[in-house]
Design a protein around this motif. Structure first.
Motif, PDB file in Angstrom:
ATOM      1  N   ALA A  37       0.832  -1.204   0.000  1.00 28.27           N
ATOM      2  CA  ALA A  37       0.000   0.000   0.000  1.00 28.27           C
ATOM      3  C   ALA A  37       0.867   1.255   0.000  1.00 28.27           C
ATOM      4  O   ALA A  37       0.568   2.235  -0.696  1.00 28.27           O
ATOM      5  N   GLN A  38       1.956   1.229   0.772  1.00 20.58           N
ATOM      6  CA  GLN A  38       2.854   2.383   0.810  1.00 20.58           C
ATOM      7  C   GLN A  38       3.512   2.600  -0.547  1.00 20.58           C
ATOM      8  O   GLN A  38       3.657   3.745  -1.003  1.00 20.58           O
ATOM      9  N   ALA A  39       3.903   1.508  -1.208  1.00 18.91           N
ATOM     10  CA  ALA A  39       4.536   1.620  -2.523  1.00 18.91           C
ATOM     11  C   ALA A  39       3.570   2.205  -3.545  1.00 18.91           C
ATOM     12  O   ALA A  39       3.935   3.082  -4.346  1.00 18.91           O
ATOM     13  N   LYS A  40       2.330   1.748  -3.530  1.00 25.67           N
ATOM     14  CA  LYS A  40       1.336   2.272  -4.475  1.00 25.67           C
ATOM     15  C   LYS A  40       1.046   3.744  -4.202  1.00 25.67           C
ATOM     16  O   LYS A  40       0.921   4.551  -5.139  1.00 25.67           O
ATOM     17  N   ALA A  41       0.937   4.110  -2.919  1.00 26.62           N
ATOM     18  CA  ALA A  41       0.693   5.507  -2.580  1.00 26.62           C
ATOM     19  C   ALA A  41       1.857   6.397  -3.013  1.00 26.62           C
ATOM     20  O   ALA A  41       1.659   7.523  -3.495  1.00 26.62           O
ATOM     21  N   ALA A  42       3.091   5.889  -2.865  1.00 26.07           N
ATOM     22  CA  ALA A  42       4.268   6.657  -3.284  1.00 26.07           C
ATOM     23  C   ALA A  42       4.287   6.845  -4.794  1.00 26.07           C
ATOM     24  O   ALA A  42       4.643   7.926  -5.300  1.00 26.07           O
ATOM     25  N   PHE A  43       3.909   5.811  -5.527  1.00 23.28           N
ATOM     26  CA  PHE A  43       3.867   5.920  -6.983  1.00 23.28           C
ATOM     27  C   PHE A  43       2.832   6.958  -7.404  1.00 23.28           C
ATOM     28  O   PHE A  43       3.087   7.787  -8.295  1.00 23.28           O
ATOM     29  N   VAL A  44       1.643   6.920  -6.794  1.00 18.10           N
ATOM     30  CA  VAL A  44       0.593   7.887  -7.129  1.00 18.10           C
ATOM     31  C   VAL A  44       1.053   9.305  -6.794  1.00 18.10           C
ATOM     32  O   VAL A  44       0.782  10.258  -7.533  1.00 18.10           O
ATOM     33  N   ALA A  45       1.782   9.466  -5.699  1.00 14.18           N
ATOM     34  CA  ALA A  45       2.313  10.783  -5.348  1.00 14.18           C
ATOM     35  C   ALA A  45       3.281  11.287  -6.418  1.00 14.18           C
ATOM     36  O   ALA A  45       3.275  12.474  -6.783  1.00 14.18           O
ATOM     37  N   GLY A  46       4.107  10.375  -6.932  1.00 10.28           N
ATOM     38  CA  GLY A  46       5.009  10.753  -8.017  1.00 10.28           C
ATOM     39  C   GLY A  46       4.253  11.132  -9.271  1.00 10.28           C
ATOM     40  O   GLY A  46       4.601  12.111  -9.954  1.00 10.28           O
ATOM     41  N   LEU A  47       3.200  10.371  -9.607  1.00 10.57           N
ATOM     42  CA  LEU A  47       2.370  10.681 -10.767  1.00 10.57           C
ATOM     43  C   LEU A  47       1.740  12.064 -10.609  1.00 10.57           C
ATOM     44  O   LEU A  47       1.742  12.877 -11.545  1.00 10.57           O
ATOM     45  N   HIS A  48       1.183  12.354  -9.439  1.00 10.72           N
ATOM     46  CA  HIS A  48       0.557  13.657  -9.202  1.00 10.72           C
ATOM     47  C   HIS A  48       1.583  14.792  -9.289  1.00 10.72           C
ATOM     48  O   HIS A  48       1.264  15.879  -9.806  1.00 10.72           O
ATOM     49  N   THR A  49       2.790  14.546  -8.806  1.00 14.19           N
ATOM     50  CA  THR A  49       3.832  15.573  -8.889  1.00 14.19           C
ATOM     51  C   THR A  49       4.158  15.908 -10.335  1.00 14.19           C
ATOM     52  O   THR A  49       4.280  17.079 -10.713  1.00 14.19           O
ATOM     53  N   VAL A  50       4.288  14.879 -11.160  1.00 14.23           N
ATOM     54  CA  VAL A  50       4.568  15.083 -12.581  1.00 14.23           C
ATOM     55  C   VAL A  50       3.417  15.827 -13.253  1.00 14.23           C
ATOM     56  O   VAL A  50       3.628  16.740 -14.068  1.00 14.23           O
ATOM     57  N   VAL A  51       2.185  15.472 -12.911  1.00  8.91           N
ATOM     58  CA  VAL A  51       1.014  16.139 -13.477  1.00  8.91           C
ATOM     59  C   VAL A  51       1.036  17.633 -13.154  1.00  8.91           C
ATOM     60  O   VAL A  51       0.805  18.483 -14.023  1.00  8.91           O
ATOM     61  N   VAL A  52       1.314  17.959 -11.906  1.00  7.73           N
ATOM     62  CA  VAL A  52       1.325  19.367 -11.494  1.00  7.73           C
ATOM     63  C   VAL A  52       2.445  20.128 -12.198  1.00  7.73           C
ATOM     64  O   VAL A  52       2.238  21.247 -12.710  1.00  7.73           O
ATOM     65  N   VAL A  53       3.641  19.554 -12.236  1.00  9.13           N
ATOM     66  CA  VAL A  53       4.771  20.223 -12.884  1.00  9.13           C
ATOM     67  C   VAL A  53       4.483  20.452 -14.364  1.00  9.13           C
ATOM     68  O   VAL A  53       4.701  21.561 -14.897  1.00  9.13           O
TER      69      VAL A  53
END
Length: 514
Positions: free
Chosen positions: A449-465
């Motif tokens: 669950a932590q790994a999936k949440a970290a991946f989604v956080a990375g995806l959201h960061t890229v989206v915002v940038v």
């Protein structure tokens, strides 16, 4: 001047357009076809995290690094000849990649595919400027060309998903071979040879400088982002920048430069080329990360994940086709501004997508952003080709395609590496990637669950940038580009003066007169 081996008739022009679309579709498709296939490739060949990125990156790096050189070669020594050589090499490299026994072999095969792809795009685009000398018809043909190029990027993951349902991972490369064979049979009959009557020479040192400078600079940035700052990537990055600086200065002293930097004095041309790069950077990175999100986070089957990309692909392709007619009414300024704001808005629709679900947001995001992507494909190509005399069409087209391909490579290298950094910081620190983490035999539910949440956080960061970059460029375009100069714009295309000069693209910004 240009020399034709046979007269151009309307039927030959139409059939010639159809013939060149095959390689165009393949070259762009192979930039994205691995997005959904990478989990299968990782299972079969067990690449390291760095090798996995190179399997994705090396193709775009080689295409982008050599497009300018091969655009000039085709202009001066024969576009059909270069198309035939490049197509044959692309077919051989595709077959080699399909049966690659190791990650290193696959990287080498992808590099050869990239080198071959760099010969195909500029010559194919230049052929259209020869087949359709009328600005309106040329704009329509380039719109179709752009649609095929865009469709290749868009349907690559879809086709990859369909093939992976029934075949092994190598089928995503083997599918190229019959299309290449058909082209090799048809092209000599329908296209004929076109070249400059005064070809001059291609500066070999410029070719080496542009290719090596781009590769070193991009590698240095990618490696530093993915692995952390260390002496080797910093040296590579600085060396690449210095080589590119040398290349730029050398072009100003050549009578026949690889890049005509004076074109960038025109604001519209400059914004258009940047528009060729940034949307592809956003598209490639989000498409790659979204493919991993749909499969590894949400647990969707590869075919279903591929089908979810169809609405966005349809919007993108349709927008490419209708853009020339629309630009003829609203002008390039409005089109370029609309590109960036629609992409920014579409990307932000991915923010609500999370670990618990988000397929609807993904479909909506690709559909809205697809409008901007489609406009960018069509406007950039037509702006570049219309800005130069016809005998330089290959070089100008190469510049437009270079911005696309470098955007594709940089998106995965830089924005993809940004996501990797976020995963490394927020993840369970058990493996460098989400796929590797989820394959660990002793993985606990909490760590997963932590790994999936970290991946989604990375995806959201890229989206915002990516969204912020597009918003910034949209605002720059809004402020920088002139509203109107009183000169009619013909179907979004620039006109070339009879004396083989060019009219400033800025002179064609407004709506058509009366």
């Amino acid at each position: 001047m240009t020399k034709h081996s046979r007269p151009i008739t309307p039927w030959r022009a139409r059939l010639g357009l159809l013939v060149v679309l095959g390689p165009v579709l393949l070259v762009s498709m192979d930039g994205s076809i691995l997005f959904l296939a990478m989990p299968r490739v990782s299972e079969a060949l067990a690449p390291t995290a760095d090798q996995a990125l190179w399997i994705l990156d090396i193709y775009g790096f080689l295409v982008g690094s050599f497009l300018i050189a091969f655009g000039n070669v085709g202009d001066r020594f024969g576009r059909l000849r270069l198309l035939m050589i490049g197509a044959a090499l692309f077919g051989v490299a595709s077959a080699s990649a399909a049966f690659a026994p190791s990650a290193e072999f696959l990287i080498a095969s992808r590099a050869l595919m990239g080198l071959a792809g760099a010969t195909l795009l500029p010559s194919a685009l230049a052929v259209l400027s020869e087949l359709f000398p009328d600005p309106r018809k040329r704009a329509q043909a380039i719109g179709i060309f752009a649609a095929a190029f865009a469709a290749g990027f868009a349907i690559g993951p879809v086709l990859g998903g369909v093939l992976l349902e029934s075949f092994w991972w190598g089928s995503v490369f083997l599918v190229n071979v019959p299309v290449i064979v058909l082209f090799l049979v048809s092209a000599p009959i329908l296209l004929g040879e076109v070249r400059s009557t005064a070809p001059g020479r291609v500066d070999a040192l410029s070719v080496v400088l542009s290719a090596s400078g781009l590769l070193l600079a991009i590698y240095g940035v990618k490696n530093a982002a993915a692995e952390g700052v260390s002496p080797f990537p910093v040296v590579a990055m600085v060396t690449g920048v210095l080589i590119l600086t040398w290349f730029t200065r050398r072009q100003s002293r050549l009578t026949q430069p690889l890049i005509q930097f004076s074109l960038f004095r025109d604001r519209v041309f400059t914004i258009a080329i940047i528009t060729g790069l940034l949307p592809l950077a956003a598209w490639s990175s989000i498409a790659y990360l979204a493919g991993m999100y749909l499969q590894s986070v949400l647990g969707l089957e590869v075919l279903f994940a591929a089908l979810l990309a169809l609405p966005g692909a349809a919007v993108l392709t349709a927008t490419c086709v209708i853009t020339p007619a629309v630009v003829g009414r609203i002008g390039k300024r409005t089109a370029l501004i609309l590109t960036h704001f629609s992409i920014a808005g579409g990307l932000l629709l991915m923010i609500p997508a999370g670990v618990g679900g988000g397929t609807g947001w993904y479909v909506a995001s690709t559909a809205v952003a697809g409008v901007g992507y489609g406009i960018s494909f069509a406007v950039v190509a037509d702006t570049a080709v219309g800005a130069v005399p016809v005998e330089r069409a290959g070089a100008a087209g190469a510049l437009a395609e270079t911005s696309n391909e470098l955007g594709n490579a940089l998106g995965i290298a830089l924005l993809g590496s940004l996501a990797a950094v976020i995963f490394r910081i927020q993840g369970p620190e058990l493996a460098p990637t989400l796929v590797d983490t989820l394959q660990l035999p002793s993985l606990t539910p909490a760590a997963a669950a932590q790994a999936k949440a970290a991946f989604v956080a990375g995806l959201h960061t890229v989206v915002v940038v990516a969204s912020l970059l597009h918003l910034a460029l949209g605002l720059v375009s809004l402020r920088w580009l002139p509203r109107r100069t009183g000169v009619a714009e013909q179907s979004g295309a620039s006109e070339v003066r009879p004396e083989r000069g060019r009219r400033s693209v800025t002179e064609t910004m407004g709506r058509p007169a009366g």
